[in-house]
Design a protein around this motif. Sequence first.
Motif: not given
Length: 260
Positions: A86-93
Amino acid sequence: MKLTNRLLGILAEAWLPVALIALWWLASAGSTSLYFPPLAEIVSVGVRDITEGPLLSYAAFSLTNLAAGLAIAIVVGVVAGVILGSSQRLRDAVNPYLQFIRSVPQVALVPLIIGALGIGALPKIWSISFACVWPVLLNTIDGVKGIDTALTDFSKSYRLSKRTHVLDMVLPAALPQIVPGVRTALAIGVIVMVVSEIYGADSGLGYYILQSGRNFAVAETWAGTILVGLLGYLLSRLFEIFEHFALRWHRESSAQARRG
């Protein structure tokens, strides 16, 4: 007609294994080889150790560990997958860390986990759950990523709570991706189940196979190995049946969409 087709399907699927077993039975009859005893002897010692020996309790121990480890992996994988998907930013991190950890051979970690946690059921369960969590997690992430944005817009428009959005929208939509991940995890779990019982164990199918091999009880070694294969096959078929019913709505909606 349906029953006839089903029977024909069963016959088409069963004839080759039955033929191979019959061929093995006949070819191995009278064998004096230490490593390839007659199949009749393997079956005999297998039945003996199931009915009179420890094999049934060992199988129950192994399957209990597998069920517990897989259940933990499904819960952790789905929850973490929904959050990351659900979170692109968290996934990238976290993506570099996920790719690194999933690349580590899970079987290689079994001795470390058992060394840290000791013998008994707990280290086996953790070993299985750690190995099984990755296909569930990655498939859940892909499933959540692929959800139609219209569903998210719908939830926002009707001001659905986060809990309702996840339980009634996200999880059902991602289920066609999650279920194959669980199927893959099940196959991995059977392998790790046996491997984890080879290191520092005093029970289980892996322990039975190891001890039989050490004692040059070749027929027992074969019996334990075949039993693991049969259990893996039966679990796979049972999961296919579950998958057939769990995803029936998805197949029907896909077929309806193709028909226009």
